[in-house]
Structure formats: C-alpha cells, structure tokens
Design a protein around this motif. Sequence first.
Motif, PDB file in Angstrom:
ATOM      1  N   UNK A  63     -11.794 -21.371  83.455  1.00  0.00           N
ATOM      2  CA  UNK A  63     -11.455 -22.151  82.256  1.00  0.00           C
ATOM      3  C   UNK A  63     -12.626 -22.203  81.269  1.00  0.00           C
ATOM      4  N   UNK A  64     -13.853 -22.145  81.789  1.00  0.00           N
ATOM      5  CA  UNK A  64     -15.006 -22.127  80.884  1.00  0.00           C
ATOM      6  C   UNK A  64     -15.099 -20.818  80.125  1.00  0.00           C
ATOM      7  N   UNK A  65     -14.665 -19.741  80.764  1.00  0.00           N
ATOM      8  CA  UNK A  65     -14.691 -18.448  80.076  1.00  0.00           C
ATOM      9  C   UNK A  65     -13.615 -18.375  78.999  1.00  0.00           C
ATOM     10  N   UNK A  66     -12.546 -19.115  79.171  1.00  0.00           N
ATOM     11  CA  UNK A  66     -11.509 -19.141  78.133  1.00  0.00           C
ATOM     12  C   UNK A  66     -12.006 -19.836  76.864  1.00  0.00           C
ATOM     13  N   UNK A  67     -12.971 -20.736  77.026  1.00  0.00           N
ATOM     14  CA  UNK A  67     -13.519 -21.404  75.847  1.00  0.00           C
ATOM     15  C   UNK A  67     -14.189 -20.404  74.912  1.00  0.00           C
ATOM     16  N   UNK A  68     -14.726 -19.329  75.476  1.00  0.00           N
ATOM     17  CA  UNK A  68     -15.388 -18.308  74.669  1.00  0.00           C
ATOM     18  C   UNK A  68     -14.408 -17.323  74.052  1.00  0.00           C
ATOM     19  N   UNK A  69     -13.110 -17.489  74.328  1.00  0.00           N
ATOM     20  CA  UNK A  69     -12.118 -16.572  73.800  1.00  0.00           C
ATOM     21  C   UNK A  69     -11.768 -16.874  72.359  1.00  0.00           C
ATOM     22  N   UNK A  70     -10.859 -16.086  71.781  1.00  0.00           N
ATOM     23  CA  UNK A  70     -10.495 -16.273  70.365  1.00  0.00           C
ATOM     24  C   UNK A  70      -9.689 -17.532  70.100  1.00  0.00           C
ATOM     25  N   UNK A  71      -9.083 -18.123  71.154  1.00  0.00           N
ATOM     26  CA  UNK A  71      -8.269 -19.318  70.932  1.00  0.00           C
ATOM     27  C   UNK A  71      -9.147 -20.490  70.504  1.00  0.00           C
ATOM     28  N   UNK A  72     -10.333 -20.608  71.102  1.00  0.00           N
ATOM     29  CA  UNK A  72     -11.252 -21.694  70.791  1.00  0.00           C
ATOM     30  C   UNK A  72     -12.392 -21.204  69.898  1.00  0.00           C
ATOM     31  N   UNK A  73     -12.088 -20.278  68.994  1.00  0.00           N
ATOM     32  CA  UNK A  73     -13.142 -19.707  68.149  1.00  0.00           C
ATOM     33  C   UNK A  73     -13.691 -20.718  67.153  1.00  0.00           C
ATOM     34  N   UNK A  74     -12.897 -21.730  66.791  1.00  0.00           N
ATOM     35  CA  UNK A  74     -13.353 -22.712  65.809  1.00  0.00           C
ATOM     36  C   UNK A  74     -13.895 -23.977  66.439  1.00  0.00           C
ATOM     37  N   UNK A  75     -14.031 -24.002  67.742  1.00  0.00           N
ATOM     38  CA  UNK A  75     -14.533 -25.192  68.416  1.00  0.00           C
ATOM     39  C   UNK A  75     -16.015 -25.018  68.733  1.00  0.00           C
ATOM     40  N   UNK A  76     -16.670 -26.147  69.033  1.00  0.00           N
ATOM     41  CA  UNK A  76     -18.084 -26.145  69.401  1.00  0.00           C
ATOM     42  C   UNK A  76     -18.231 -26.915  70.707  1.00  0.00           C
ATOM     43  N   UNK A  77     -18.783 -26.242  71.705  1.00  0.00           N
ATOM     44  CA  UNK A  77     -18.929 -26.840  73.026  1.00  0.00           C
ATOM     45  C   UNK A  77     -20.248 -26.404  73.645  1.00  0.00           C
ATOM     46  N   UNK A  78     -20.871 -27.327  74.364  1.00  0.00           N
ATOM     47  CA  UNK A  78     -22.041 -27.032  75.196  1.00  0.00           C
ATOM     48  C   UNK A  78     -21.748 -27.659  76.557  1.00  0.00           C
ATOM     49  N   UNK A  79     -21.399 -26.824  77.517  1.00  0.00           N
ATOM     50  CA  UNK A  79     -20.957 -27.289  78.827  1.00  0.00           C
ATOM     51  C   UNK A  79     -22.012 -26.977  79.872  1.00  0.00           C
ATOM     52  N   UNK A  80     -22.256 -27.932  80.739  1.00  0.00           N
ATOM     53  CA  UNK A  80     -23.234 -27.775  81.820  1.00  0.00           C
ATOM     54  C   UNK A  80     -22.492 -27.556  83.131  1.00  0.00           C
ATOM     55  N   UNK A  81     -22.880 -26.509  83.835  1.00  0.00           N
ATOM     56  CA  UNK A  81     -22.324 -26.202  85.147  1.00  0.00           C
ATOM     57  C   UNK A  81     -23.459 -26.134  86.158  1.00  0.00           C
ATOM     58  N   UNK A  82     -23.118 -25.820  87.387  1.00  0.00           N
ATOM     59  CA  UNK A  82     -24.110 -25.858  88.444  1.00  0.00           C
ATOM     60  C   UNK A  82     -25.218 -24.835  88.235  1.00  0.00           C
ATOM     61  N   UNK A  83     -24.858 -23.616  87.833  1.00  0.00           N
ATOM     62  CA  UNK A  83     -25.841 -22.552  87.690  1.00  0.00           C
ATOM     63  C   UNK A  83     -25.907 -21.969  86.287  1.00  0.00           C
ATOM     64  N   UNK A  84     -25.143 -22.486  85.371  1.00  0.00           N
ATOM     65  CA  UNK A  84     -25.096 -21.884  84.038  1.00  0.00           C
ATOM     66  C   UNK A  84     -24.779 -22.954  83.000  1.00  0.00           C
ATOM     67  N   UNK A  85     -24.983 -22.574  81.755  1.00  0.00           N
ATOM     68  CA  UNK A  85     -24.666 -23.408  80.605  1.00  0.00           C
ATOM     69  C   UNK A  85     -23.831 -22.565  79.645  1.00  0.00           C
ATOM     70  N   UNK A  86     -22.638 -23.056  79.323  1.00  0.00           N
ATOM     71  CA  UNK A  86     -21.714 -22.349  78.437  1.00  0.00           C
ATOM     72  C   UNK A  86     -21.927 -22.871  77.023  1.00  0.00           C
ATOM     73  N   UNK A  87     -22.310 -21.974  76.122  1.00  0.00           N
ATOM     74  CA  UNK A  87     -22.619 -22.335  74.735  1.00  0.00           C
ATOM     75  C   UNK A  87     -21.591 -21.673  73.826  1.00  0.00           C
ATOM     76  N   UNK A  88     -20.872 -22.507  73.085  1.00  0.00           N
ATOM     77  CA  UNK A  88     -19.903 -22.019  72.101  1.00  0.00           C
ATOM     78  C   UNK A  88     -20.153 -22.767  70.800  1.00  0.00           C
ATOM     79  N   UNK A  89     -21.034 -22.208  69.983  1.00  0.00           N
ATOM     80  CA  UNK A  89     -21.412 -22.812  68.707  1.00  0.00           C
ATOM     81  C   UNK A  89     -21.064 -21.849  67.585  1.00  0.00           C
ATOM     82  N   UNK A  90     -20.018 -22.205  66.832  1.00  0.00           N
ATOM     83  CA  UNK A  90     -19.568 -21.353  65.750  1.00  0.00           C
ATOM     84  C   UNK A  90     -19.267 -19.933  66.267  1.00  0.00           C
TER      85      UNK A  90
END
Length: 466
Positions: free
Chosen positions: A111-138
Amino acid sequence: MGKGNPFSFRRSSSSSSSSTTRRRRTTKKVGESSLLLSNQSANTPSPSSPANVGDVREPAGPGKPMVVAVAKPKKKAGGARLWMRFDRSGESELFECDKSTIIKRAGIPARDLRILGPIFSNSSNILAREKAMVVNLEYIKAIVTAEEVLLLDPLRQEVLPFVDQLRHQLSRKNHFNTSGTQGSHQLALRDTESNLPASGRWLPVTETADGLQAELPFEFQVLEIALEVVCTYLDSSVADLERDAYPVLDELAKNVSTKNLEQVRSLKSNLTRLLARVQKVRDELEHLLDDDEDMTQLYLTRKWLQNQQSETLLGGVGSNSHTNSAHHLRRLSSVKSVSMLTSINMSDNDVEDLEMLLEAYFMQLDGTRNKILSVREYIDDTEDYVNIQLDNQRNELIQLQLTLTIASFAVAFETLVAGWFGMNIPCRLYDIEGIFQQFVAGITAVSFLLFLLVLGYARWKKLLGS
C-alpha cells in the motif's frame, strides 16, 4: 413409415452417416497434423539453441509440405518502472524493476508503494516504516533507507534538479568526511571502544575529537534536500504568480472588459491550485511536528545502529564485540554517526534534530502560503473595487432611466390633451382665430412644469443624485 413422415428412419440414418463421415475426415486431419508436428519437433533444434530464434524453415521433400515454426518473443515483465539508486557516497545507478522487487528490497508494504503511483500524484506524504521512509512530495517520489535512496522516474524534467542536487551534496559530504576527518574518526573509534565496558552498554561521549558539529543522519540529509527542492520550486511558482498577477489586476481596475476578466479568472484558478499544493506539504510537516512518535520512527539510522548493536552484543562480548563494533562504525559517513551510536540508549526519544529541520521548512512553507494569501486578498480587493464600479454605473443607469420615465410621463400628459382635442366633437375653441399656437404653448408649459415637479419630488426623496 410413410414417405411424407418427417421422422423417417431413413433420413436419420443418412444424416448420421454424413456426420460419421465428417468425424472420420476430422480425425484424419487431426492425425495428419499431429504427425506433422511430431516430424517438426524431431527435426527442429531445441529452444535453447540459437537456431530457434526467428523463423525456422524445414526444406520440403518429395511429398512433404514445408513447415514454418515461428518462435514467440518473450513477454516483458508487466509493472516494471524506472528507478535510480543513490548510496551514501553519492554513487547512482539506473535500473528497471517491478513492485515486488522494490517491496522485498525496501521492506515496505504494497500500500505504501501505491502512494508513489499516479493516483496519488497530487498528494504529499512522508511515511515512516520499520526499515524505510516513503517520501511523496510533489513530483519527488522516493524510498529512503539507512543506506540508500530509491528514486522513482528520475529522468522527468521536474525531478532532474533533485537528482543533481542529491548527487552533488552526497558526493561533497562524502569527500569531506573521507579527506578531512580520518584522524578524528580513528580517535573517535578509540574513544568509543574505550567507553564500551564489559556489560556491553554504551556510555555517552561528550564531544567528538575535533569538536565538529553534529551532522544529520543519511535519511534526514535526503529529506532535507527533497524539502529544499520542493520549497524552492513552490517559491519560484509563487514569484511567477505575483509577477503576472499585479499587472493584470491593475489593468482590470482601470478597464473592466471581458478580456481582463478572463485573465483574472485564469489567474485565480492557478492561485487556488498552487495554494492547495503548498497547503498539502505544509499540513504534512505540521502533522509530523505534532506527533513525536512518528518523528522517532523516521530515525532509520538510529534503528539500524540499534540492530547492529544487538547483533554485536549477541555475538559475544570481548575482542570480537569490539572488532564488529569498529567494523560497523567504519560504515558510517560522519562523526555524528559515531556520537549517535555511543548515545543510543540515552536518545531513543530525542527528535530535536528532525524537529528543527521540519520547523525550518514549515516556516518557509508558511511564508510561501502567506504570499499566496496576500495575492488572493489583492484579487478580492480588486474584485470588490470592480463591483463597486459596476454598482455605481448601474445606479447611474437607474437614475437615467428614472429621469426618462418622468419626461415620458410629462410628454404623455401633453399627448393626452392633444388626443382629446383630436376627436371630432364640436367645440367653440375651434372658431377662435389664432387659438392653436396659444393652446399648444400652454399645454407644453404645463407638461414641463409637471416634469419639474415630479423631478423635484424624486430628488427630495433621494431617488436621484444631485
């Protein structure tokens, strides 16, 4: 059975015999096809041989048809996208892989990888996981770990400034750390090993060897570069908006036309979209600043060092423990990492570095948002001014209409009197010589006097301006 019976056994037997004949022919054709395929498989090389690539033609002999076998091309794996990998030293590489490979490599849920897809292209998220950080800024979509950065679609025109700055910053810091801090790093290692007692607990180190300032962990360096690029892009967009907005609004205040109104409408649409983008990034930073637990989870290097420390302590205490600790310490890129390693047990909940970083860019985004709001207020003020102008013109038109209505009433009175005398009714006034001019002048004067009386009444009631 009779001749004319439709259910004759003779007709059924003929149809069954024809169907039996067709089945025999079909069976014969299938047998010939299977025999042909068996001959082809016997005379055709294996698929692993180079001769199987492309078309394979078997020469036709006497009484033997030509057989052509076309090798099917291998299908490309679906869902593969372009990624760029950066390590701590700034080295990068391009590769293509699918979602499952990225999920296994970064250790994040799907589900975190879906945030980086084109559906959430206009959203901004910084998610913390156990071993990684998902950054979706613009337009920046990346997965950051304690050792590397995985950047999605790095060849886009908007992402290239981030790629260049990330490569430059990481390479420069790596060069500085490797050339200028070798002696201090060795001294810090000796001090760190001397502070590891037999119990296996790390003791705090007051300061690094040369008194160098503490450096941010690797994941926060990447986050800082991403926020800097995004904030710079938004600031430049706001500057362009301000440069285009004020002349258009001033022109609208001078001349209210369809062209100017259309330009202001387009300008307001761009402002609304830009404000929404700035607001999303600002809200995400505000959410992180309000939650210390989320900020703690973003310390990937700290968690990675804790895991390394646990493995070291479980592996044994003594010389092996010191050797493994020094080995893991050498993989760090700064003296800050050494000092942070020595104070893990004391600063598990310390988020001051990240809080200061996020607050700086939060204030910058807040300033950008205030600029947009000031432009929107100027637009609202201009619209109010234009509405006042239009209301004033509308009032003037209403006053003119009222004046014309009063004049029409006076003329209608004179027309009424003329209509009365236009009837074929005997009247003694018709016999008086020269009465026509006097009568017309009289009713005209009465009509004008009536007009002045009604106009004065309208002014007295403030229906008309002075």
